[in-house]
Design a protein around this motif. Structure first.
Motif, mmCIF file in Angstrom:
data_model
loop_
_atom_site.group_PDB
_atom_site.id
_atom_site.type_symbol
_atom_site.label_atom_id
_atom_site.label_comp_id
_atom_site.label_asym_id
_atom_site.label_seq_id
_atom_site.Cartn_x
_atom_site.Cartn_y
_atom_site.Cartn_z
ATOM 1 N N TYR A 30 0.843 -1.197 0.000
ATOM 2 C CA TYR A 30 0.000 0.000 0.000
ATOM 3 C C TYR A 30 0.879 1.248 0.000
ATOM 4 C CZ TYR A 30 -3.654 3.297 1.233
ATOM 5 O OH TYR A 30 -4.517 4.367 1.221
ATOM 6 N N THR A 31 2.040 1.118 0.601
ATOM 7 C CA THR A 31 2.989 2.244 0.590
ATOM 8 C C THR A 31 4.305 1.778 -0.040
ATOM 9 O OG1 THR A 31 3.621 1.578 2.808
ATOM 10 C CG2 THR A 31 2.137 3.454 2.650
ATOM 11 N N SER A 32 5.039 2.718 -0.598
ATOM 12 C CA SER A 32 6.366 2.382 -1.131
ATOM 13 C C SER A 32 7.239 1.987 0.046
ATOM 14 C CB SER A 32 6.996 3.590 -1.807
ATOM 15 O OG SER A 32 6.276 3.900 -2.963
ATOM 16 N N GLN A 33 8.068 1.007 -0.178
ATOM 17 C CA GLN A 33 8.913 0.607 0.946
ATOM 18 C C GLN A 33 10.274 0.138 0.482
ATOM 19 O OE1 GLN A 33 8.241 -3.345 2.587
ATOM 20 N NE2 GLN A 33 6.175 -3.163 1.779
ATOM 21 N N LYS A 34 11.210 0.317 1.370
ATOM 22 C CA LYS A 34 12.575 -0.106 1.065
ATOM 23 C C LYS A 34 12.784 -1.520 1.586
ATOM 24 C CE LYS A 34 14.511 4.561 1.294
ATOM 25 N NZ LYS A 34 14.157 4.906 -0.056
ATOM 26 N N PRO B 192 7.864 0.299 -5.378
ATOM 27 C CA PRO B 192 6.831 1.338 -5.483
ATOM 28 C C PRO B 192 5.480 0.831 -4.985
ATOM 29 C CG PRO B 192 7.940 0.972 -7.601
ATOM 30 C CD PRO B 192 8.321 -0.152 -6.699
ATOM 31 N N ALA B 193 4.746 1.705 -4.333
ATOM 32 C CA ALA B 193 3.412 1.337 -3.857
ATOM 33 C C ALA B 193 2.553 0.950 -5.056
ATOM 34 C CB ALA B 193 2.792 2.520 -3.129
ATOM 35 N N GLY B 194 1.645 0.024 -4.840
ATOM 36 C CA GLY B 194 0.687 -0.332 -5.887
ATOM 37 C C GLY B 194 1.160 -1.419 -6.826
ATOM 38 N N VAL B 195 2.263 -2.063 -6.481
ATOM 39 C CA VAL B 195 2.746 -3.133 -7.344
ATOM 40 C C VAL B 195 1.706 -4.264 -7.347
ATOM 41 C CG1 VAL B 195 4.099 -4.396 -5.600
ATOM 42 C CG2 VAL B 195 4.910 -4.316 -7.958
ATOM 43 N N GLU B 196 1.564 -4.944 -8.489
ATOM 44 C CA GLU B 196 0.489 -5.927 -8.627
ATOM 45 C C GLU B 196 0.957 -7.357 -8.419
ATOM 46 O OE1 GLU B 196 -2.943 -6.058 -10.660
ATOM 47 O OE2 GLU B 196 -2.491 -4.380 -11.999
ATOM 48 N N ASN B 197 0.033 -8.216 -8.076
ATOM 49 C CA ASN B 197 0.353 -9.632 -7.961
ATOM 50 C C ASN B 197 0.782 -10.163 -9.327
ATOM 51 O OD1 ASN B 197 0.430 -12.257 -6.792
ATOM 52 N ND2 ASN B 197 -1.566 -12.693 -7.677
ATOM 53 N N GLY B 198 1.928 -10.820 -9.372
ATOM 54 C CA GLY B 198 2.434 -11.381 -10.637
ATOM 55 C C GLY B 198 3.254 -10.404 -11.454
ATOM 56 N N GLN B 199 3.291 -9.155 -11.028
ATOM 57 C CA GLN B 199 4.050 -8.141 -11.780
ATOM 58 C C GLN B 199 5.553 -8.375 -11.619
ATOM 59 O OE1 GLN B 199 2.802 -4.123 -10.898
ATOM 60 N NE2 GLN B 199 4.589 -3.237 -11.900
ATOM 61 N N THR B 200 6.267 -8.150 -12.704
ATOM 62 C CA THR B 200 7.717 -8.293 -12.659
ATOM 63 C C THR B 200 8.356 -6.933 -12.870
ATOM 64 O OG1 THR B 200 7.556 -10.530 -13.538
ATOM 65 C CG2 THR B 200 9.696 -9.473 -13.712
#
Lengths: 96, 306
Positions: B154-158, B173-181
């Motif tokens: 939900y938030t960008s994180q290191k 980056p926040a909002g990355v999707e399931n299965g996204q590369t």
């Protein structure tokens, strides 16, 4: 475009032991992109993996240029379908 | 460790000629080559088996050893010792890397591709494939999978990942999707002769242990509303990713009514400050265990409606 990100086609010929005509044919078939700067042809580093793939398919599996074109098209379609499949799977979670 | 039937892998019988092996290998390599089967781990595994089978069967020396000791691979070392002694007796010198038998295909996959069985029987030095043979300029791309919870993204994180013994710090980056590369440039294998490093490809597996459903940047949630609030209207409190939100339920709200809370959804990938919407679906909870008085009042209401 940053020159550091480019590799001269002549260098590719040496490294991969291919004729320049092979790289030219890949370019003419739209399989790779070539950048020309001051009459010198270059391939962007990001394109090298694509070039390597075409090189492998051509020299290792004996696939001719027409075959490479067809494969590229089908692989693009496959990628599109895989992305769509993933999106649909994620969407399916809404109903589970 | 199990015995691998290389003849079976290449769909051949033991009497297969060199030409048969080459033909079978070629046919199967075209079918299972990783370049032609992207993201297909089973095809990649099959291709590795095919490569390994060819490595052995296309080399007369290895094939002989395999045919003789295949199922009894544990005795392979004795075979090697006996062979070496024989060689010394003959006073012959054998150069290194003499296993250049068959053609090997190079797929775009990790180099550690030989089975334990192969390593035991022929040793690591028997590999004929690898960077020395395969033309390369840019370094190899590494693949990794990272599992995160929905709330994490939900938030960008290191995060600090350890890839091949190296710590890599990255911002997800926040909002990355399931299965996204995502591709992280320059964190793959080293380049050759001054070439750039390969990339690190991270595929995210997002686990959802919340009561929200997600589709891209929009979130969906079903909320129970009691019968009387649905009929007469009222206020309810709903949990969102941004905290609790008070909602005004309109009188005569129907079951399945959906409302949109603009901007209360999930962050849009790589669009800082932009959010999707949250869709709330009302599920009306009907009263149960009605008392006599309640039933009487409902009957009266029924009469009024008929």
């Amino acid at each position: 475009m940053n020159l550091d990100d480019l590799i001269a086609t002549e260098e590719l010929c040496i490294r991969y032991k291919v004729e320049h005509s092979f790289i030219r044919s890949l370019f003419e078939s739209g399989l790779i992109e070539i950048v020309t700067i001051e009459q010198q042809e270059y391939v962007h580093f990001d394109m090298v993996s694509e070039f390597e793939k075409m090189h492998r398919l051509h020299y290792e599996l004996d696939i001719n240029l027409e075959g490479l074109e067809a494969i590229k098209h089908l692989l693009e379609q496959l990628k599109k379908l895989q992305t769509e499949n993933l999106q649909l799977r994620n969407r399916l979670n809404l109903y589970e | 460790m199990e015995f691998i039937d290389y003849y079976k892998v290449l769909e051949l019988d033991k009497s297969a000629s060199t030409a048969d092996i080459k033909k079978a290998y070629r046919k199967l390599a075209r079918k299972y080559h990783p370049d032609l089967n992207p993201n297909d781990k089973s095809a990649q595994a099959r291709f590795q088996q095919i490569n390994e089978a060819n490595e052995v069967l296309s080399d007369p020396e290895k094939r002989k050893k395999y045919d003789q000791y295949g199922k009894d691979w544990q005795h392979a070392d004795q075979f090697e010792q006996a062979k070496q002694q024989q060689g010394q007796q003959r006073g012959q010198q054998r150069g290194g890397g003499g296993f250049g038998g068959g053609q090997q295909y190079s797929g775009n996959f990790d180099d550690d591709t030989f089975s334990e069985f192969f390593e035991q029987m022929f040793g690591g030095g028997a590999r004929t494939r690898g960077a020395g043979r395969r033309p390369q300029y840019k370094g190899q791309d590494f693949n990794a999978e990272l599992q995160l919870n929905l709330r994490d993204v939900y938030t960008s994180q290191k995060q600090t990942l350890t890839i091949n013994g190296k710590n890599i710090r990255l911002t997800i980056p926040a909002g990355v999707e399931n299965g996204q590369t995502i591709r992280i440039k320059g964190h793959g294998g080293p380049g050759i002769q001054g070439g750039p490093k390969g990339d690190l490809l991270i595929t995210f597996k997002i686990l959802n242990n919340t009561d929200f459903k997600r589709e891209k940047e929009n979130l969906y949630k079903t909320v129970e509303v009691d019968f009387y609030t649905a009929i007469l209207g009222g206020e309810i409190t709903v949990d969102t990713f941004k905290g609790k939100v008070k909602l005004q339920v309109k009188p005569e709200t129907q079951p399945g009514t959906q409302i949109k809370l603009k901007g209360k959804g999930f962050p849009k990938y790589k669009k800082e400050g932009q959010f999707g919407d949250l869709y709330i679906t009302y599920q009306i909870k009907m009263p149960t265990n009605l008392g006599e008085k309640e039933k009487e009042l409902f009957r009266e209401l029924q009469k009024l409606r008929s």
